[in-house]
Design a protein around this motif. Sequence first.
Motif, short mmCIF file in Angstrom:
data_model
loop_
_atom_site.label_atom_id
_atom_site.label_comp_id
_atom_site.label_asym_id
_atom_site.label_seq_id
_atom_site.Cartn_x
_atom_site.Cartn_y
_atom_site.Cartn_z
N ASN A 73 0.80 -1.23 0.00
CA ASN A 73 0.00 0.00 0.00
C ASN A 73 0.83 1.28 0.00
N ALA A 74 2.08 1.22 0.35
CA ALA A 74 2.89 2.44 0.51
C ALA A 74 3.80 2.68 -0.68
N ARG A 75 3.27 2.55 -1.86
CA ARG A 75 4.12 2.73 -3.05
C ARG A 75 4.63 4.16 -3.18
N LYS A 76 3.78 5.15 -3.00
CA LYS A 76 4.20 6.55 -3.15
C LYS A 76 4.68 7.14 -1.82
N ASN A 77 4.11 6.71 -0.72
CA ASN A 77 4.43 7.29 0.58
C ASN A 77 5.27 6.35 1.43
N PHE A 78 6.18 5.64 0.81
CA PHE A 78 7.02 4.67 1.53
C PHE A 78 7.92 5.39 2.52
N ASN A 79 7.96 4.87 3.75
CA ASN A 79 8.79 5.46 4.78
C ASN A 79 9.65 4.36 5.40
N ILE A 80 10.95 4.50 5.30
CA ILE A 80 11.87 3.48 5.79
C ILE A 80 11.79 3.34 7.30
N LEU A 81 11.45 4.43 8.01
CA LEU A 81 11.35 4.36 9.47
C LEU A 81 10.17 3.50 9.91
N ILE A 82 9.08 3.56 9.19
CA ILE A 82 7.93 2.72 9.51
C ILE A 82 8.29 1.26 9.27
N LEU A 83 8.94 0.98 8.17
CA LEU A 83 9.36 -0.38 7.87
C LEU A 83 10.34 -0.89 8.93
N ALA A 84 11.30 -0.06 9.32
CA ALA A 84 12.25 -0.46 10.36
C ALA A 84 11.54 -0.71 11.69
#
Length: 73
Positions: free
Chosen positions: A47-58
């Motif tokens: 779902n986060a194709r345009k608003n990808f945030n590496i901190l959320i993933l981490a």
Amino acid sequence: MKTKILTVIYLLTGIIYTALDSHLSFLPALVIKGLIIPVLIIIYLLNARKNFNILILAALIFSWAGDVYLDFS
């Protein structure tokens, strides 16, 4: 379509773990608890194709690692 199926899997996994936590032995509890966050990570990545945030993933990865670590301690 994939996201809706994964959302249902995420919801069911959480409900099963919550309902059966005290009744499950170690291995099934570890597997079910270990699946909750990876499914959420996959939903986020889809779902986060345009608003990808590496901190959320981490944060999600460290949350999963903490859940698994707590089961072994």
